[in-house]
Design a protein around this motif. Sequence first.
Motif, mmCIF file in Angstrom:
data_model
loop_
_atom_site.group_PDB
_atom_site.id
_atom_site.type_symbol
_atom_site.label_atom_id
_atom_site.label_comp_id
_atom_site.label_asym_id
_atom_site.label_seq_id
_atom_site.Cartn_x
_atom_site.Cartn_y
_atom_site.Cartn_z
ATOM 1 N N ARG A 1 -27.053 -76.129 44.596
ATOM 2 C CA ARG A 1 -26.129 -75.126 44.077
ATOM 3 C C ARG A 1 -26.380 -73.831 44.824
ATOM 4 N NH1 ARG A 1 -28.199 -73.446 39.538
ATOM 5 N NH2 ARG A 1 -30.058 -74.717 39.797
ATOM 6 N N TYR A 2 -25.318 -73.090 45.068
ATOM 7 C CA TYR A 2 -25.440 -71.726 45.565
ATOM 8 C C TYR A 2 -25.194 -70.792 44.387
ATOM 9 C CZ TYR A 2 -24.754 -73.227 50.485
ATOM 10 O OH TYR A 2 -24.856 -73.803 51.728
ATOM 11 N N THR A 3 -26.043 -69.788 44.248
ATOM 12 C CA THR A 3 -25.784 -68.720 43.295
ATOM 13 C C THR A 3 -25.987 -67.390 44.001
ATOM 14 O OG1 THR A 3 -28.081 -68.729 42.497
ATOM 15 C CG2 THR A 3 -26.488 -70.074 41.264
ATOM 16 N N ALA A 4 -25.149 -66.426 43.658
ATOM 17 C CA ALA A 4 -25.235 -65.100 44.264
ATOM 18 C C ALA A 4 -24.193 -64.197 43.620
ATOM 19 C CB ALA A 4 -24.977 -65.176 45.763
ATOM 20 N N LYS A 5 -24.279 -62.919 43.971
ATOM 21 C CA LYS A 5 -23.254 -61.948 43.581
ATOM 22 C C LYS A 5 -22.793 -61.258 44.866
ATOM 23 C CE LYS A 5 -23.515 -57.669 41.381
ATOM 24 N NZ LYS A 5 -24.007 -56.818 40.272
ATOM 25 N N HIS A 6 -21.477 -61.262 45.093
ATOM 26 C CA HIS A 6 -20.943 -60.648 46.308
ATOM 27 C C HIS A 6 -21.108 -59.137 46.222
ATOM 28 C CE1 HIS A 6 -18.131 -59.442 49.478
ATOM 29 N NE2 HIS A 6 -18.524 -60.585 50.025
ATOM 30 N N ARG A 7 -21.675 -58.549 47.264
ATOM 31 C CA ARG A 7 -21.949 -57.108 47.257
ATOM 32 C C ARG A 7 -20.665 -56.276 47.243
ATOM 33 N NH1 ARG A 7 -27.411 -56.407 48.048
ATOM 34 N NH2 ARG A 7 -28.473 -58.059 49.179
ATOM 35 N N GLY A 8 -19.608 -56.770 47.877
ATOM 36 C CA GLY A 8 -18.363 -56.010 47.952
ATOM 37 C C GLY A 8 -17.512 -56.083 46.701
ATOM 38 N N THR A 9 -17.466 -57.261 46.070
ATOM 39 C CA THR A 9 -16.582 -57.451 44.921
ATOM 40 C C THR A 9 -17.315 -57.430 43.587
ATOM 41 O OG1 THR A 9 -16.811 -59.862 44.888
ATOM 42 C CG2 THR A 9 -15.073 -58.929 46.319
ATOM 43 N N GLY A 10 -18.612 -57.671 43.605
ATOM 44 C CA GLY A 10 -19.377 -57.761 42.372
ATOM 45 C C GLY A 10 -19.184 -59.082 41.643
ATOM 46 N N LYS A 11 -18.405 -60.014 42.237
ATOM 47 C CA LYS A 11 -18.146 -61.304 41.595
ATOM 48 C C LYS A 11 -19.326 -62.255 41.799
ATOM 49 C CE LYS A 11 -13.115 -61.217 42.169
ATOM 50 N NZ LYS A 11 -11.982 -61.915 42.817
ATOM 51 N N GLN A 12 -19.572 -63.051 40.753
ATOM 52 C CA GLN A 12 -20.640 -64.050 40.787
ATOM 53 C C GLN A 12 -20.145 -65.335 41.456
ATOM 54 O OE1 GLN A 12 -23.854 -63.723 39.675
ATOM 55 N NE2 GLN A 12 -23.504 -61.621 39.028
ATOM 56 N N LEU A 13 -21.071 -66.013 42.119
ATOM 57 C CA LEU A 13 -20.796 -67.324 42.711
ATOM 58 C C LEU A 13 -21.759 -68.325 42.106
ATOM 59 C CD1 LEU A 13 -19.541 -69.208 44.906
ATOM 60 C CD2 LEU A 13 -21.413 -68.475 46.392
ATOM 61 N N ASN A 14 -21.231 -69.471 41.708
ATOM 62 C CA ASN A 14 -22.046 -70.597 41.277
ATOM 63 C C ASN A 14 -21.284 -71.836 41.730
ATOM 64 O OD1 ASN A 14 -23.546 -72.591 40.039
ATOM 65 N ND2 ASN A 14 -23.751 -71.492 38.106
ATOM 66 N N ALA A 15 -21.695 -72.394 42.882
ATOM 67 C CA ALA A 15 -20.947 -73.491 43.477
ATOM 68 C C ALA A 15 -21.878 -74.649 43.814
ATOM 69 C CB ALA A 15 -20.249 -73.021 44.756
ATOM 70 N N ARG A 16 -21.436 -75.857 43.501
ATOM 71 C CA ARG A 16 -22.170 -77.050 43.914
ATOM 72 C C ARG A 16 -22.016 -77.221 45.412
ATOM 73 N NH1 ARG A 16 -26.054 -79.194 41.723
ATOM 74 N NH2 ARG A 16 -25.473 -81.342 42.067
ATOM 75 N N VAL A 17 -23.046 -77.785 46.040
ATOM 76 C CA VAL A 17 -23.051 -77.958 47.483
ATOM 77 C C VAL A 17 -23.888 -79.189 47.823
ATOM 78 C CG1 VAL A 17 -25.026 -76.391 47.737
ATOM 79 C CG2 VAL A 17 -23.532 -76.762 49.679
ATOM 80 N N VAL A 18 -23.560 -79.803 48.942
ATOM 81 C CA VAL A 18 -24.368 -80.901 49.474
ATOM 82 C C VAL A 18 -24.796 -80.498 50.879
ATOM 83 C CG1 VAL A 18 -24.385 -83.326 50.206
ATOM 84 C CG2 VAL A 18 -23.189 -82.655 48.114
ATOM 85 N N HIS A 19 -26.069 -80.665 51.154
ATOM 86 C CA HIS A 19 -26.621 -80.405 52.482
ATOM 87 C C HIS A 19 -27.143 -81.712 53.062
ATOM 88 C CE1 HIS A 19 -27.640 -76.002 51.235
ATOM 89 N NE2 HIS A 19 -26.402 -76.109 51.660
#
Length: 137
Positions: free
Chosen positions: A92-110
């Motif tokens: 999973r990726y988690t973060a908060k975009h510095r420009g928009t302030g929106k949160q990210l929580n996305a499944r991912v496969v590596h």
Amino acid sequence: MGLIEANGNAPADVVRRQYLASAAGDLAALRATLAPDVEWTEMAGFPLAGTYRTPEGVTSNVMEKLGADWEGWAAHDDQYVVEGENVVVLARYTAKHRGTGKQLNARVVHHFVVRGGLIVRFEQFVDTALVRDAAQA
């Protein structure tokens, strides 16, 4: 998967060290997991889409840029599937975009390929629309 030996050269151990180095922001340790001729591919549609080569190329074009654009960017390595030199990580990726302030929580496969104790190839699979939406006002 069980406990992972921190200094082992088994493919899953090498990949786990990469995630730990990334989480700690230790780019030198992360580069130490990558082969000199590594091919690191970020998925089409991802903000940093493309294939990067060399350990320095990967960290400067991917990790440093993610850190600049996203607060608290983290890749959570939830489950490993290993077959020979292939290591697939459900994450999973988690973060908060510095420009928009929106949160990210996305499944991912590596998908990693590890040879001789080093990552020689990486390919990312992610819902790029979730990343794009978090980065847009």
